[in-house]
Scaffold this active site. Sequence first.
Site, PDB file in Angstrom:
ATOM      1  N   ASP A  86       7.820 -20.380  -7.154  1.00  0.00           N
ATOM      2  CA  ASP A  86       7.522 -19.209  -7.964  1.00  0.00           C
ATOM      3  C   ASP A  86       5.996 -19.205  -8.105  1.00  0.00           C
ATOM      4  OD1 ASP A  86       6.876 -17.521  -9.993  1.00  0.00           O
ATOM      5  OD2 ASP A  86       8.635 -18.003 -11.220  1.00  0.00           O
ATOM      6  N   HIS A 234      -9.992  -2.604  11.768  1.00  0.00           N
ATOM      7  CA  HIS A 234      -9.908  -2.739  13.227  1.00  0.00           C
ATOM      8  C   HIS A 234     -10.965  -1.900  13.963  1.00  0.00           C
ATOM      9  CE1 HIS A 234      -6.295  -4.676  12.081  1.00  0.00           C
ATOM     10  NE2 HIS A 234      -5.506  -3.628  12.066  1.00  0.00           N
TER      11      HIS A 234
END
Length: 484
Positions: A86, A234
Amino acid sequence: MSFDLVFFGGTGDLTWRKLMPALFQAFRHGKLPADGRILAVAREEQDDQRYRQWLGERLQRVEDAKRPSEQEFAQFAELVHYRRMDLSRPDDYSGLKAWLDERSADTAVLYLATSPHLFPQICEQLGAVGLNRPNVRVVLEKPLGHDLASAQRINRIVGSVFGEEQALRIDHYLGKPAVQNLMALRFGNALFEPLWRRDSIANIQITLAESIGVGSRGDFYDGTGALRDMIQNHALQLLTMVAMEPPSSHDADAIRDEKLKVLRSLKPFDEQSVLRDVVRGQYRKGMAEDGVVIGYLDEERVPPNSHCETFVALRTEVQNWRWAGVPFYLRTGKRLAERDAQIVVNFRPTPHSIFPGASQPNKLVIKLQPEDGLELHLLAAKGNVQGESLVPVSLDLDFDKAFAENRVGAYERLLLEAIAGRLNLFVRSDEQEQAWRWVEPILQTWQRSDGAAGGPRPYAAGTWGPAAASALVARDGFSWAEEQ
Ligand code: BG6
């Protein structure tokens, strides 16, 4: 060399679709250092055996050539472990540390394949249990932030725990073989360098076109859009590699310093230039390769009145001595006519033509995908008719074919680089923040003009985007590669 590789988000889409298949390929190619452990962490309660079974099923879904045989999978699976965590519980990080401390591997790579809003929290917790020691590196998947302020906030918190050389920011395009080849083309060969400047080049076009739509990622995509998803990272990374000055060495910072200079030289946008030089679009119903497809607004988990852009085309300039006045056009979109990523360098025409007919300027096409190669377009005489016009011919290099044996995929390459601690293919925080700084006026202008009259221009799926994108280039007297 020994290594431990931990995937946070170990049951997430990225881990299943990209990271584990890439890691398996690295294993198959014998590139993964032998003494390694791979740990997936996630919330679900399960044990190693069940996770491995699940992984086995997922790895059967990849394309034929990449699928493991039973024996290969059995060997690979032995490296793979699972741990429930968790991410908000400090004790769980102590447990992770104890697992890593069971042996002291030379390197621990912690790959955060989670939602980026968890990065600060995870990094702080890792720091609190001492998992920022020098042999630890943390890999951060994009998107890193959604604007400059959020990216700075993430970088500040990550930077307060990890040194810059320990924080590896992924832009998976940098792992593509074709992008590496761009460096080789420019700095491993003397041929193009004298021409690689304003005197010889008329314009440069970078296209990252996808034929797919947003599919099941509607909720993520709608909060992101093409500018943040593809241009800020990109496309700008490709632009820096095309436009950068030769670095003094192959050292990571020598390269990244030069890329940063390009980002700083990009012509800044203001409201007026955004409205003039940036086109945004959104796909509507149309014809794709596999028949009629729905429009963006009808995609799953997309609000019916969304103004999210699925297409962007823009014009910019690199304001320095090498490139002053040369337009750089960037374009990306979903549901375009083809899947096609390429950089087109359009040279200037000959100063004077002695042949009949229209002359066609030379063109260098650097192809990223679907094929990886280079095309040099020239003119030639067929030699059989007197006074004939010249005909276009091209020199065509297919790197996929030439280097078939040795090609590795982007994620495989980046994972191996992260394990080896080589930083060349990762984005430095200052590069990333500068890229946000540059796109921010576009985001702000769009937000202001999103009223009744504003919003993206519609385009039919299966086309090359709104007509305004062609007009943007035509205004300078040019056209996109597919229109030439
Ligand atoms: C990702 C984007 O970064 O790149 C996706 O989030 C996009 O929306 C993908 O589809 C394109 O990557 P590639 O390698 O298929 O060109």
